[in-house]
Each structure stands twice: as C-alpha cells, then as structure tokens.
Motif scaffolding. Structure first.
Motif, PDB file in Angstrom:
ATOM      1  N   ASP A  83      59.354   2.044  52.773  1.00  0.00           N
ATOM      2  CA  ASP A  83      60.442   1.522  53.602  1.00  0.00           C
ATOM      3  C   ASP A  83      60.832   0.168  53.036  1.00  0.00           C
ATOM      4  OD1 ASP A  83      62.205   1.248  55.856  1.00  0.00           O
ATOM      5  OD2 ASP A  83      60.798   2.407  57.062  1.00  0.00           O
ATOM      6  N   GLN A  84      61.571  -0.608  53.808  1.00  0.00           N
ATOM      7  CA  GLN A  84      61.910  -1.962  53.372  1.00  0.00           C
ATOM      8  C   GLN A  84      61.835  -2.931  54.543  1.00  0.00           C
ATOM      9  OE1 GLN A  84      65.840  -2.145  51.748  1.00  0.00           O
ATOM     10  NE2 GLN A  84      66.721  -0.880  53.344  1.00  0.00           N
ATOM     11  N   LEU A  85      61.593  -4.179  54.209  1.00  0.00           N
ATOM     12  CA  LEU A  85      61.527  -5.221  55.216  1.00  0.00           C
ATOM     13  C   LEU A  85      62.904  -5.384  55.842  1.00  0.00           C
ATOM     14  CD1 LEU A  85      59.870  -7.525  56.541  1.00  0.00           C
ATOM     15  CD2 LEU A  85      60.665  -8.996  54.670  1.00  0.00           C
ATOM     16  N   SER A  89      63.847  -9.608  59.927  1.00  0.00           N
ATOM     17  CA  SER A  89      62.417  -9.887  60.105  1.00  0.00           C
ATOM     18  C   SER A  89      62.141 -11.363  59.844  1.00  0.00           C
ATOM     19  CB  SER A  89      61.593  -9.036  59.135  1.00  0.00           C
ATOM     20  OG  SER A  89      60.263  -9.512  59.073  1.00  0.00           O
ATOM     21  N   GLN A 127      61.088 -12.563  56.357  1.00  0.00           N
ATOM     22  CA  GLN A 127      62.056 -12.871  55.299  1.00  0.00           C
ATOM     23  C   GLN A 127      61.963 -14.347  54.889  1.00  0.00           C
ATOM     24  OE1 GLN A 127      63.963 -10.970  53.502  1.00  0.00           O
ATOM     25  NE2 GLN A 127      64.275  -9.089  54.652  1.00  0.00           N
ATOM     26  N   MET A 130      55.209  -7.856  47.630  1.00  0.00           N
ATOM     27  CA  MET A 130      55.630  -7.342  48.930  1.00  0.00           C
ATOM     28  C   MET A 130      55.757  -5.827  48.845  1.00  0.00           C
ATOM     29  SD  MET A 130      58.920  -8.242  51.365  1.00  0.00           S
ATOM     30  CE  MET A 130      60.160  -7.517  50.342  1.00  0.00           C
ATOM     31  N   ASP A 131      55.261  -5.146  49.881  1.00  0.00           N
ATOM     32  CA  ASP A 131      55.553  -3.727  50.039  1.00  0.00           C
ATOM     33  C   ASP A 131      55.768  -3.428  51.512  1.00  0.00           C
ATOM     34  OD1 ASP A 131      52.966  -3.471  51.173  1.00  0.00           O
ATOM     35  OD2 ASP A 131      52.169  -2.298  49.527  1.00  0.00           O
ATOM     36  N   SER A 132      56.495  -2.346  51.783  1.00  0.00           N
ATOM     37  CA  SER A 132      56.813  -1.924  53.155  1.00  0.00           C
ATOM     38  C   SER A 132      56.667  -0.423  53.260  1.00  0.00           C
ATOM     39  CB  SER A 132      58.257  -2.295  53.527  1.00  0.00           C
ATOM     40  OG  SER A 132      58.446  -3.681  53.569  1.00  0.00           O
ATOM     41  N   ILE A 135      57.591  -0.366  61.031  1.00  0.00           N
ATOM     42  CA  ILE A 135      57.594  -0.729  59.620  1.00  0.00           C
ATOM     43  C   ILE A 135      56.517  -1.790  59.411  1.00  0.00           C
ATOM     44  CG2 ILE A 135      58.934  -1.706  57.714  1.00  0.00           C
ATOM     45  CD1 ILE A 135      61.453  -0.728  59.379  1.00  0.00           C
ATOM     46  N   THR A 163      55.016  -4.312  56.742  1.00  0.00           N
ATOM     47  CA  THR A 163      55.303  -4.986  55.486  1.00  0.00           C
ATOM     48  C   THR A 163      54.194  -5.981  55.204  1.00  0.00           C
ATOM     49  OG1 THR A 163      57.682  -4.778  55.841  1.00  0.00           O
ATOM     50  CG2 THR A 163      56.964  -6.448  54.248  1.00  0.00           C
ATOM     51  N   THR A 164      53.689  -5.963  53.978  1.00  0.00           N
ATOM     52  CA  THR A 164      52.655  -6.891  53.536  1.00  0.00           C
ATOM     53  C   THR A 164      53.233  -7.803  52.468  1.00  0.00           C
ATOM     54  OG1 THR A 164      50.970  -5.191  53.910  1.00  0.00           O
ATOM     55  CG2 THR A 164      50.339  -7.081  52.546  1.00  0.00           C
TER      56      THR A 164
END
Length: 178
Positions: free
Chosen positions: A5-7, A11, A14, A23-25, A135, A137-138
């Motif tokens: 997915d995406q951030l 959020s 950001q 970063m991954d989501s 979602i 996100t890291t």
C-alpha cells in the motif's frame, strides 16, 4: 489479505519521513468489520500490534538473543516498560505491546522506538466505509552503518511479520477495552 500500500497523504508520519529513510506500507481490508472501523485507535493498535503468531514470536526471541550482546533494546526490555491498563486509558509514552505511543489521532496512531542504530515509527492508519482499510507504514531513520546492515538483515522477516500481523488482526475477534 495484506498487500503493498502507500502512506496516506494526510498521515502525520508524512512530516517524519526524510528522503534517505526507509519506508514501506502494507494494507488490509476491514470493509466488513464495523467493530474495527469504529473502535478507538488505541484498541485498534492492540488488535494489530500484539503479535500472536508463534513463528513470529520465535523470530523475535531469536533476534533478542542475537542482538542483546550488541546493546540493542530487546522486545523483553521494552515490554517490561509497559504499564498494564485498558487500551483506551493509554496515553503518549505508554506502550502497545513493545511499541511506545508517540501520537494518537481519531484514525491514526503513531508507535515506535528510538535506539542507537536507528529510530523507527509505525503508523496504523484507518479508513472507513465499504472499502475500509488499515494501512501499516514503517519508517526507519538509520543512524550508522550498523543501522543499515541491521535493517537489510531483518527486512524479509519484517515484511512477513507485518503482512501476517495485518491479516491476523483483520480476522481475529475484536476485544474492546474493559
């Protein structure tokens, strides 16, 4: 099933992520789960943040054994800092599992930890409605060569754990705060 997915653009994470950060989501559908769409974000974090998968717990224990001589914080160290109280009473600075709470919003919670090799933040972001999603996100801010090497070594496991945790959280029975 969890997938890449995406951030989300709104959020709060950001403002944390920098150009050189990892970063991954990943996201999972909760469109049929009104309980997860309506609960407090601290409860949602408990639902998705408490790892209950045997193989993932085993991997975290192995990580603790291998990394404790290097003075990395272990999940046991962090969990020992946890104060037992209902999720809805937790505040910034308290913990969900071994993650410190950094920010609590209506549809997002920011968790994470800071250490000598890297700081990381995890956003759990919720959308609502027929196509509702959670979602995760890291973002990792690596401080040195060891931070880069550490992330490279754990990355395949990180992705497996995140996807499995999202799938498990979306399936398991919701346990609201007492």
């Amino acid at each position: 099933m969890a997938k890449i997915d995406q951030l989300p653009s709104d959020s709060v994470l950001q403002t944390y992520v920098g150009a050189k950060d990892f970063m991954d989501s990943f996201g999972v559908d909760i469109g049929q789960r009104q309980d997860l769409q309506q609960c407090d974000m601290r409860e949602l974090a408990e639902q998705f943040g408490n790892i209950e998968l045997g193989w993932a717990i085993w991997l975290l224990k192995l990580r603790n054994i291998l990394m404790s001589p290097l003075k990395l914080k272990t999940t046991d160290d962090l969990a020992a800092e946890q104060v037992t109280k209902p999720a809805t009473e937790k505040r910034v600075g308290d913990r969900v599992a071994f993650f410190r709470i950094f920010e609590i919003l209506d549809d997002e919670i920011i968790l994470g930890e800071d250490d000598w090799h890297q700081d990381f933040r995890v956003s759990l972001y919720r959308t609502k409605g027929k196509n509702a999603r959670v979602i995760m996100t890291t973002v990792c801010k690596r401080h040195n060569a060891f931070g880069h090497a550490y992330l490279a070594a754990i990355l395949p496991f990180h992705k497996m754990i995140v996807c499995a945790t999202l799938d498990d959280g979306a399936k398991k029975r919701f346990r609201p705060a007492a």
